[in-house]
Design an enzyme around this catalytic site. Structure first.
Site, PDB file in Angstrom:
ATOM      1  N   HIS A  12       0.845  -1.185   0.000  1.00  0.00           N
ATOM      2  CA  HIS A  12       0.000   0.000   0.000  1.00  0.00           C
ATOM      3  C   HIS A  12       0.885   1.242   0.000  1.00  0.00           C
ATOM      4  O   HIS A  12       2.072   1.171   0.346  1.00  0.00           O
ATOM      5  CB  HIS A  12      -0.917  -0.010   1.218  1.00  0.00           C
ATOM      6  CG  HIS A  12      -2.072  -0.950   1.074  1.00  0.00           C
ATOM      7  ND1 HIS A  12      -2.651  -1.580   2.146  1.00  0.00           N
ATOM      8  CD2 HIS A  12      -2.755  -1.360  -0.014  1.00  0.00           C
ATOM      9  CE1 HIS A  12      -3.653  -2.329   1.717  1.00  0.00           C
ATOM     10  NE2 HIS A  12      -3.720  -2.225   0.411  1.00  0.00           N
ATOM     11  N   GLY A  60      -2.328  -1.686  -8.268  1.00  0.00           N
ATOM     12  CA  GLY A  60      -3.329  -2.488  -7.567  1.00  0.00           C
ATOM     13  C   GLY A  60      -4.761  -2.094  -7.869  1.00  0.00           C
ATOM     14  O   GLY A  60      -5.571  -2.920  -8.303  1.00  0.00           O
ATOM     15  N   ASP A  65      -3.950  -6.156  -8.516  1.00  0.00           N
ATOM     16  CA  ASP A  65      -4.325  -7.169  -7.525  1.00  0.00           C
ATOM     17  C   ASP A  65      -4.959  -8.377  -8.210  1.00  0.00           C
ATOM     18  O   ASP A  65      -4.661  -9.523  -7.870  1.00  0.00           O
ATOM     19  CB  ASP A  65      -5.300  -6.589  -6.496  1.00  0.00           C
ATOM     20  CG  ASP A  65      -4.685  -5.494  -5.646  1.00  0.00           C
ATOM     21  OD1 ASP A  65      -3.458  -5.499  -5.460  1.00  0.00           O
ATOM     22  OD2 ASP A  65      -5.449  -4.632  -5.160  1.00  0.00           O
ATOM     23  N   ASP A  85      -1.275  -1.472   4.775  1.00  0.00           N
ATOM     24  CA  ASP A  85      -1.412  -0.332   5.680  1.00  0.00           C
ATOM     25  C   ASP A  85      -2.805  -0.404   6.305  1.00  0.00           C
ATOM     26  O   ASP A  85      -3.792  -0.046   5.664  1.00  0.00           O
ATOM     27  CB  ASP A  85      -1.243   0.978   4.922  1.00  0.00           C
ATOM     28  CG  ASP A  85      -1.466   2.201   5.787  1.00  0.00           C
ATOM     29  OD1 ASP A  85      -1.556   2.051   7.029  1.00  0.00           O
ATOM     30  OD2 ASP A  85      -1.555   3.311   5.228  1.00  0.00           O
ATOM     31  N   HIS A  92     -10.046   0.237  -3.048  1.00  0.00           N
ATOM     32  CA  HIS A  92     -10.095  -1.066  -3.720  1.00  0.00           C
ATOM     33  C   HIS A  92      -9.995  -2.209  -2.703  1.00  0.00           C
ATOM     34  O   HIS A  92      -9.506  -3.284  -3.004  1.00  0.00           O
ATOM     35  CB  HIS A  92      -8.999  -1.158  -4.787  1.00  0.00           C
ATOM     36  CG  HIS A  92      -7.604  -1.157  -4.240  1.00  0.00           C
ATOM     37  ND1 HIS A  92      -7.040  -0.064  -3.651  1.00  0.00           N
ATOM     38  CD2 HIS A  92      -6.664  -2.127  -4.205  1.00  0.00           C
ATOM     39  CE1 HIS A  92      -5.812  -0.363  -3.262  1.00  0.00           C
ATOM     40  NE2 HIS A  92      -5.558  -1.611  -3.578  1.00  0.00           N
ATOM     41  N   ASP A  95     -10.834  -5.707  -3.713  1.00  0.00           N
ATOM     42  CA  ASP A  95      -9.808  -6.398  -4.497  1.00  0.00           C
ATOM     43  C   ASP A  95      -8.761  -7.023  -3.582  1.00  0.00           C
ATOM     44  O   ASP A  95      -8.284  -8.135  -3.824  1.00  0.00           O
ATOM     45  CB  ASP A  95      -9.115  -5.425  -5.460  1.00  0.00           C
ATOM     46  CG  ASP A  95     -10.073  -4.783  -6.436  1.00  0.00           C
ATOM     47  OD1 ASP A  95     -11.072  -5.432  -6.794  1.00  0.00           O
ATOM     48  OD2 ASP A  95      -9.825  -3.629  -6.833  1.00  0.00           O
ATOM     49  N   ARG A 101      -8.209 -13.912  -0.136  1.00  0.00           N
ATOM     50  CA  ARG A 101      -9.025 -15.123  -0.192  1.00  0.00           C
ATOM     51  C   ARG A 101      -8.385 -16.165  -1.116  1.00  0.00           C
ATOM     52  O   ARG A 101      -8.308 -17.349  -0.780  1.00  0.00           O
ATOM     53  CB  ARG A 101     -10.451 -14.792  -0.642  1.00  0.00           C
ATOM     54  CG  ARG A 101     -11.384 -15.984  -0.618  1.00  0.00           C
ATOM     55  CD  ARG A 101     -12.833 -15.634  -0.937  1.00  0.00           C
ATOM     56  NE  ARG A 101     -12.991 -14.904  -2.179  1.00  0.00           N
ATOM     57  CZ  ARG A 101     -13.302 -13.614  -2.284  1.00  0.00           C
ATOM     58  NH1 ARG A 101     -13.487 -12.889  -1.208  1.00  0.00           N
ATOM     59  NH2 ARG A 101     -13.423 -13.044  -3.462  1.00  0.00           N
TER      60      ARG A 101
END
Length: 126
Positions: A12, A60, A65, A85, A92, A95, A101
């Site tokens: 991030h 990202g 991502d 962060d 996002h 995402d 996951r």
């Protein structure tokens, strides 16, 4: 992506300096891996450690991502280091959750902070 073990690097905005320093500090171990990174993070890593083999993907929020998620789903990503962060809201966020996951579903080692990333490098002999 052809050949070698693949490590994905994501950070991030408020963690990009930390990721660049992490890559510089661990450049000898990281030289043995093919690295994919989201756009700006990849650029920062290359500035800090230009000898690394880094493929820059999209930013990202602009699909990077998901690109890394696709590498997980196709079995091309072997580990992920994602400096998150937790104090800054991310537009996002969905995402990021999808990426996490996928790492869990496919049982991919994923470090979310520097202390865990240091251990991941030691344990995987990156």
């Amino acid at each position: 992506m052809a050949g070698g073990k693949c490590l994905a690097l994501i950070a991030h905005d408020q963690k990009k300096d930390d990721m660049a320093e992490f890559a510089r500090r661990h450049k000898e171990a990281l030289k043995n891996w093919r690295i994919v990174a989201t756009g700006t993070t990849g650029g920062r890593v290359l500035e800090a450690a230009p000898e690394l083999d880094v493929t820059r993907l999209k930013s990202g929020p602009l699909g990077g991502d998901q690109q890394i998620g696709a590498l997980i789903a196709t079995g091309e990503a072997d580990a992920i280091i994602f400096f998150v962060d937790p104090l800054t809201p991310m537009p996002h966020d969905v995402d990021v959750k999808a990426l996490m996951r996928l790492a869990i579903v496919y049982d991919i080692p994923m470090a979310l902070n520097e202390a865990t990333a240091d251990r991941l490098i030691a344990d995987l002999h990156l």
